[in-house]
Design a protein around this motif. Structure first.
Motif, PDB file in Angstrom:
ATOM      1  N   LEU A 436       7.929  -9.543  -2.694  1.00 52.70           N
ATOM      2  CA  LEU A 436       6.694  -9.437  -1.918  1.00 52.70           C
ATOM      3  C   LEU A 436       6.983  -9.381  -0.421  1.00 52.70           C
ATOM      4  CD1 LEU A 436       4.502 -11.921  -3.982  1.00 52.70           C
ATOM      5  CD2 LEU A 436       4.168  -9.453  -3.799  1.00 52.70           C
ATOM      6  N   HIS A 437       7.946 -10.166   0.041  1.00 48.37           N
ATOM      7  CA  HIS A 437       8.323 -10.105   1.453  1.00 48.37           C
ATOM      8  C   HIS A 437       8.849  -8.722   1.822  1.00 48.37           C
ATOM      9  CE1 HIS A 437       7.739 -14.073   3.214  1.00 48.37           C
ATOM     10  NE2 HIS A 437       8.211 -14.644   2.113  1.00 48.37           N
ATOM     11  N   ARG A 438       9.643  -8.142   0.952  1.00 48.51           N
ATOM     12  CA  ARG A 438      10.211  -6.827   1.241  1.00 48.51           C
ATOM     13  C   ARG A 438       9.114  -5.771   1.287  1.00 48.51           C
ATOM     14  NH1 ARG A 438      15.496  -7.745  -0.922  1.00 48.51           N
ATOM     15  NH2 ARG A 438      16.190  -5.570  -0.807  1.00 48.51           N
ATOM     16  N   VAL A 439       8.191  -5.834   0.330  1.00 49.89           N
ATOM     17  CA  VAL A 439       7.078  -4.875   0.320  1.00 49.89           C
ATOM     18  C   VAL A 439       6.239  -5.027   1.579  1.00 49.89           C
ATOM     19  CG1 VAL A 439       4.957  -4.176  -0.856  1.00 49.89           C
ATOM     20  CG2 VAL A 439       6.997  -4.725  -2.193  1.00 49.89           C
ATOM     21  N   VAL A 450      -4.590  -3.559  -3.209  1.00 52.06           N
ATOM     22  CA  VAL A 450      -5.494  -3.890  -4.314  1.00 52.06           C
ATOM     23  C   VAL A 450      -4.839  -4.990  -5.134  1.00 52.06           C
ATOM     24  CG1 VAL A 450      -6.621  -3.067  -6.403  1.00 52.06           C
ATOM     25  CG2 VAL A 450      -6.521  -1.599  -4.382  1.00 52.06           C
ATOM     26  N   ALA A 451      -5.482  -6.142  -5.171  1.00 54.46           N
ATOM     27  CA  ALA A 451      -4.914  -7.320  -5.825  1.00 54.46           C
ATOM     28  C   ALA A 451      -5.606  -7.557  -7.156  1.00 54.46           C
ATOM     29  CB  ALA A 451      -5.073  -8.543  -4.925  1.00 54.46           C
ATOM     30  N   ASP A 452      -4.876  -7.304  -8.245  1.00 58.30           N
ATOM     31  CA  ASP A 452      -5.427  -7.469  -9.590  1.00 58.30           C
ATOM     32  C   ASP A 452      -4.385  -8.194 -10.431  1.00 58.30           C
ATOM     33  OD1 ASP A 452      -6.656  -7.285 -12.048  1.00 58.30           O
ATOM     34  OD2 ASP A 452      -6.239  -5.159 -12.328  1.00 58.30           O
ATOM     35  N   GLY A 453      -4.614  -9.461 -10.711  1.00 57.99           N
ATOM     36  CA  GLY A 453      -3.645 -10.198 -11.511  1.00 57.99           C
ATOM     37  C   GLY A 453      -3.746 -11.685 -11.266  1.00 57.99           C
ATOM     38  N   GLY A 454      -2.768 -12.408 -11.768  1.00 60.05           N
ATOM     39  CA  GLY A 454      -2.799 -13.859 -11.690  1.00 60.05           C
ATOM     40  C   GLY A 454      -1.762 -14.416 -10.743  1.00 60.05           C
ATOM     41  N   ASP A 455      -0.648 -14.890 -11.293  1.00 58.27           N
ATOM     42  CA  ASP A 455       0.343 -15.615 -10.520  1.00 58.27           C
ATOM     43  C   ASP A 455       0.980 -14.752  -9.429  1.00 58.27           C
ATOM     44  OD1 ASP A 455       1.441 -18.349 -10.632  1.00 58.27           O
ATOM     45  OD2 ASP A 455       3.354 -17.300 -10.732  1.00 58.27           O
ATOM     46  N   PHE A 456       1.388 -13.556  -9.786  1.00 56.95           N
ATOM     47  CA  PHE A 456       2.052 -12.674  -8.829  1.00 56.95           C
ATOM     48  C   PHE A 456       1.112 -12.333  -7.669  1.00 56.95           C
ATOM     49  CE2 PHE A 456       4.069  -8.347  -7.988  1.00 56.95           C
ATOM     50  CZ  PHE A 456       5.193  -8.874  -7.379  1.00 56.95           C
ATOM     51  N   VAL A 457      -0.143 -12.080  -7.986  1.00 53.53           N
ATOM     52  CA  VAL A 457      -1.126 -11.769  -6.946  1.00 53.53           C
ATOM     53  C   VAL A 457      -1.450 -13.011  -6.115  1.00 53.53           C
ATOM     54  CG1 VAL A 457      -3.516 -11.078  -6.551  1.00 53.53           C
ATOM     55  CG2 VAL A 457      -2.107  -9.821  -8.175  1.00 53.53           C
ATOM     56  N   TYR A 462      -0.532 -15.143  -0.119  1.00 53.66           N
ATOM     57  CA  TYR A 462       0.061 -15.942   0.945  1.00 53.66           C
ATOM     58  C   TYR A 462       1.146 -15.193   1.707  1.00 53.66           C
ATOM     59  CZ  TYR A 462      -2.276 -20.128  -0.758  1.00 53.66           C
ATOM     60  OH  TYR A 462      -3.228 -21.045  -1.120  1.00 53.66           O
ATOM     61  N   ILE A 463       1.633 -14.099   1.148  1.00 59.85           N
ATOM     62  CA  ILE A 463       2.770 -13.399   1.760  1.00 59.85           C
ATOM     63  C   ILE A 463       2.373 -12.067   2.373  1.00 59.85           C
ATOM     64  CG2 ILE A 463       4.979 -12.293   1.251  1.00 59.85           C
ATOM     65  CD1 ILE A 463       5.467 -14.508  -0.820  1.00 59.85           C
ATOM     66  N   MET A 464       1.613 -11.271   1.642  1.00 59.78           N
ATOM     67  CA  MET A 464       1.226  -9.949   2.134  1.00 59.78           C
ATOM     68  C   MET A 464       0.259 -10.091   3.306  1.00 59.78           C
ATOM     69  SD  MET A 464       2.806  -7.907  -0.064  1.00 59.78           S
ATOM     70  CE  MET A 464       2.012  -6.313  -0.141  1.00 59.78           C
ATOM     71  N   ARG A 465       0.463  -9.272   4.325  1.00 63.83           N
ATOM     72  CA  ARG A 465      -0.371  -9.338   5.530  1.00 63.83           C
ATOM     73  C   ARG A 465      -1.059  -7.993   5.763  1.00 63.83           C
ATOM     74  NH1 ARG A 465       4.300 -11.263   9.470  1.00 63.83           N
ATOM     75  NH2 ARG A 465       5.409  -9.870   8.024  1.00 63.83           N
ATOM     76  N   PRO A 466      -2.308  -7.867   5.360  1.00 66.86           N
ATOM     77  CA  PRO A 466      -3.043  -6.629   5.637  1.00 66.86           C
ATOM     78  C   PRO A 466      -3.039  -6.355   7.138  1.00 66.86           C
ATOM     79  CG  PRO A 466      -4.274  -8.048   4.157  1.00 66.86           C
ATOM     80  CD  PRO A 466      -3.141  -8.857   4.656  1.00 66.86           C
ATOM     81  N   CYS A 494     -12.041   6.806  -0.690  1.00 65.42           N
ATOM     82  CA  CYS A 494     -12.621   6.454   0.612  1.00 65.42           C
ATOM     83  C   CYS A 494     -11.626   6.663   1.750  1.00 65.42           C
ATOM     84  CB  CYS A 494     -13.068   4.987   0.619  1.00 65.42           C
ATOM     85  SG  CYS A 494     -14.612   4.692  -0.232  1.00 65.42           S
ATOM     86  N   ARG A 495     -10.360   6.331   1.481  1.00 64.93           N
ATOM     87  CA  ARG A 495      -9.319   6.417   2.513  1.00 64.93           C
ATOM     88  C   ARG A 495      -8.149   7.258   1.986  1.00 64.93           C
ATOM     89  NH1 ARG A 495      -9.867   1.248   5.122  1.00 64.93           N
ATOM     90  NH2 ARG A 495     -12.101   0.906   5.390  1.00 64.93           N
ATOM     91  N   PRO A 496      -8.345   8.558   1.823  1.00 63.77           N
ATOM     92  CA  PRO A 496      -7.289   9.388   1.214  1.00 63.77           C
ATOM     93  C   PRO A 496      -6.006   9.413   2.022  1.00 63.77           C
ATOM     94  CG  PRO A 496      -9.044  10.752   2.146  1.00 63.77           C
ATOM     95  CD  PRO A 496      -9.539   9.348   2.169  1.00 63.77           C
ATOM     96  N   GLU A 497      -6.101   9.144   3.320  1.00 68.82           N
ATOM     97  CA  GLU A 497      -4.906   9.205   4.159  1.00 68.82           C
ATOM     98  C   GLU A 497      -4.094   7.912   4.103  1.00 68.82           C
ATOM     99  OE1 GLU A 497      -7.819   6.848   6.274  1.00 68.82           O
ATOM    100  OE2 GLU A 497      -7.950   8.737   5.163  1.00 68.82           O
ATOM    101  N   SER A 498      -4.655   6.856   3.544  1.00 73.01           N
ATOM    102  CA  SER A 498      -4.002   5.549   3.548  1.00 73.01           C
ATOM    103  C   SER A 498      -3.039   5.393   2.377  1.00 73.01           C
ATOM    104  CB  SER A 498      -5.045   4.428   3.489  1.00 73.01           C
ATOM    105  OG  SER A 498      -5.830   4.398   4.653  1.00 73.01           O
ATOM    106  N   GLU A 499      -1.946   4.672   2.643  1.00 71.10           N
ATOM    107  CA  GLU A 499      -1.063   4.260   1.558  1.00 71.10           C
ATOM    108  C   GLU A 499      -1.775   3.163   0.775  1.00 71.10           C
ATOM    109  OE1 GLU A 499       3.370   3.682   2.147  1.00 71.10           O
ATOM    110  OE2 GLU A 499       2.710   1.593   2.031  1.00 71.10           O
ATOM    111  N   LEU A 500      -1.687   3.235  -0.544  1.00 69.84           N
ATOM    112  CA  LEU A 500      -2.394   2.258  -1.364  1.00 69.84           C
ATOM    113  C   LEU A 500      -1.403   1.545  -2.274  1.00 69.84           C
ATOM    114  CD1 LEU A 500      -5.916   2.720  -2.772  1.00 69.84           C
ATOM    115  CD2 LEU A 500      -4.220   1.453  -4.080  1.00 69.84           C
ATOM    116  N   ILE A 501      -1.371   0.226  -2.150  1.00 69.95           N
ATOM    117  CA  ILE A 501      -0.474  -0.594  -2.961  1.00 69.95           C
ATOM    118  C   ILE A 501      -1.321  -1.377  -3.945  1.00 69.95           C
ATOM    119  CG2 ILE A 501       1.218  -2.456  -2.952  1.00 69.95           C
ATOM    120  CD1 ILE A 501       2.006  -1.568  -0.150  1.00 69.95           C
TER     121      ILE A 501
END
Length: 602
Positions: A436-439, A450-457, A462-466, A494-501
């Motif tokens: 997650l830090h590397r991403v 887009v955050a969909d899940g349990g433990d990993f999300v 706490y790590i990913m910074r929009p 909505c945001r076709p130019e944006s990278e989506l993770i």
């Protein structure tokens, strides 16, 4: 002569009256109007007038006229493979665009399949319009195909529910629903369209014909009733009607309330702002809200859609040690934040603190205030516009600098400890915190997460910074799993130019799907095993999700411990693929984690 003139006038008036009555009953339409116009056109005209760009659907015969008419008017029809996905996608569009998200599904099971997604939108306060098919007006309750009591099903979930009973009522009903969806506390609305209100007159009239009517007076009564019902169904159908948006009501704080809050904040030495998703709602631009927060200089904790509001490295954005900060704060501003399970029902708030609560919804505004906390000032109003007025009233006043600096120092200490945990080796596979830090480090500035899940999300939160506002999408208070595909679809449109993770795979839409594969429902197992002594139903397999992605036309990559040194290159390659229009899925084999605020173990 006078008698003839009077008789002529009488006949003229009588004829005119008959023509008017015939027009209202739809008789003239039957006689002279051969146009293939249909009710779906009325729906499409209203949607276009309200700026709707997308309608998400899983097609069904009940709603085909709506879809065809929308496409003809330039509204893009986006088909999905499950009705819930259509609603999730519409939800994402509503959150990111500031307009109403629209989904259209067929009757019966098509609508029941949307229930979880509609409830999720309700609890996330997303303005969403659900258009549903239904059995013909005369056949409802008589055992028609896919005929159920849909209104009773959706009334607890929606702010407004309506069943269209005549073609002329379509435009005003859709306009009303769209206004209600955005007014007050935003939320979903539902309109049911019986199939005979959507199709052309000549087709509906054929269905109304009785092949073998009963003989005698009963046959005549039945035939008259059917013909009369048909006339009423189409009477005045194509009269010119206003399709423009109705006024939207947004509650606002009073001047006296704002002034009282200005005085409270000006005296505070250790104020804290908790910003929730409501603060991102229209009509206040998020850039203006960010400027207001920076002007106030008050440390902020950001949740939901407000994540990223202050950018990546703001000195005011505090990410860690929230409970400690709330215990020490002498003033807490709940700007669209609710005292539910996310704030331990209000128990984390210091009873000696002055508390300002701002929320559009009265129930959410005062939730649990009868038990664990008491607001000093409770304002039923829009959080975003309130922050602008508060900042304007406190112009020239800033929070004492030592307070946000001390919180930020604690932030840095905690994040260094987290980073040390990320550097530890797990027994098997990759350390998920390290991934997650590397991403996060390689993520583009325009990325949407887009955050969909349990433990990993949960760890990602706490790590990913929009990098900016409206760049984080999670289910919201309902905690629904499975939102990822629909959310990613809506966000990319909505945001076709944006990278989506995205934390789940998705076909055809160019996103990066990141699967934290630990072969377990770890978030559940962490409590279930020590409490109940069993891992039953929590253990999964290390599934080859990357192969599934290949099968759907994307590019799948399996990443294990042996690929750790190549991880940066793999991520960059995935970014390149998405820029070229191809979805990628990274199936990352990770070890078990226990990552919570105040506790991390690998």
């Amino acid at each position: 002569m006078e008698i003839a003139t009077a008789l002529g006038c009488f006949v003229g008036f009588a004829f005119g009256g008959l023509v008017f009555v015939a027009y209202k009953l739809g008789l003239l339409y039957q006689l002279f109007h051969k146009s293939p116009r249909h009710g779906g056109e009325s729906v499409a005209e209203v949607l276009r007038a309200h700026g709707v760009k997308f309608v998400f659907t899983l097609v069904g015969g009940h709603i085909s006229p709506i879809l065809v008419a929308c496409e003809k008017l330039g509204i893009r029809i986006v088909d999905t493979r499950h009705e819930a996905t259509a609603v999730f996608a519409a939800d994402a569009v509503a959150r990111l665009s500031g307009t109403v998200g629209v989904a259209a599904v067929t009757a019966g099971p098509g609508l029941t399949n949307t229930v979880t997604a509609v409830k999720n939108a309700q609890m996330a306060e997303s303005p969403l319009l659900l258009l549903g098919g239904a059995a013909a007006t005369l056949l409802q309750g008589r055992g028609a195909l896919q005929d159920i009591d849909q209104m009773s099903l959706f009334k607890p979930l929606c702010k407004f529910c309506a069943s269209v009973r005549s073609v002329k009522d379509i435009a005003i009903t859709v306009r009303k629903a769209l206004a209600i969806a955005q007014s007050g506390t935003p939320g979903p609305v539902f309109i049911e369209f019986p199939i005979d209100t959507l199709y052309p007159f000549h087709l509906v009239s054929k269905e109304f014909g009785v092949k073998n009517p009963p003989k005698g007076i009963m046959g005549k009564v039945v035939t008259w009733y059917l013909h009369n019902h048909l006339k009423n169904l189409f009477a005045g159908a194509w009269e010119t009607r206003d399709v423009s948006p109705l006024p939207v009501h947004i509650p606002q704080a009073t001047d006296n309330q704002v002034q009282k809050c200005i005085e409270l904040v000006s005296r505070a030495k250790k104020p804290v702002i908790l910003l929730g998703s409501q603060a991102t709602l229209p009509p206040t631009p998020t850039d203006d809200i960010r400027a207001a927060l920076e002007s106030l200089g008050i440390p902020c904790f950001l949740g939901g859609m407000s994540r990223g509001m202050l950018g990546r490295n703001s000195p005011l954005h505090i990410r860690q040690n929230r409970s400690d900060a709330l215990k020490e704060a002498d003033l807490v501003l709940l700007a669209g934040t609710v005292c539910d399970f996310r704030l331990s029902y209000g128990r984390v708030l210091n009873r000696r603190s002055r508390i300002i609560a701002v929320n559009r919804d009265k129930t959410q505004l005062l939730k649990n205030s009868d038990m664990f906390w008491k607001p000093t000032v409770a304002i039923q109003g829009d959080a975003g516009s309130f922050l602008l007025r508060l900042s304007k009233g406190l112009k020239g006043h800033t929070c004492p600098e030592d307070w946000p600096q001390s919180l930020k120092a604690g932030d840095v200490t905690k994040e260094k400890a987290n980073r040390r945990k990320a550097d530890e080796k797990t027994d098997r596979h990759l350390n998920p915190l390290s991934v997650l830090h590397r991403v996060d480090e390689l993520m583009a500035d325009d990325s949407i997460i887009v955050a969909d899940g349990g433990d990993f999300v949960g760890s990602a939160a706490y790590i990913m910074r929009p990098r900016g506002p409206l760049r984080w999408l999670d289910p919201g208070a309902f905690g629904t799993l499975g939102v990822g595909g629909g959310f990613a679809l809506g966000a990319k449109l909505c945001r076709p130019e944006s990278e989506l993770i995205c934390f789940v795979p998705l076909s055809q839409t160019p996103v990066i799907a990141l699967v934290g594969n630990d072969a377990c429902w770890s978030q559940i197992a962490r409590e279930q095993v020590p409490i109940l002594g069993s891992n039953v139903a929590c253990g999964l397999a290390f599934t080859d999700y990357h192969i599934v992605a290949d099968g759907y036309g994307g590019k799948g990559t399996l990443i294990g411990r042996e690929d750790e040194d190549k991880l940066d290159g793999i991520i960059k390659e995935a970014q390149k693929e998405t820029r070229q229009g191809r979805a990628t899925l990274l199936n990352v084999l990770i070890g078990k984690t226990n990552f919570r605020e105040g506790s991390i173990s690998v």
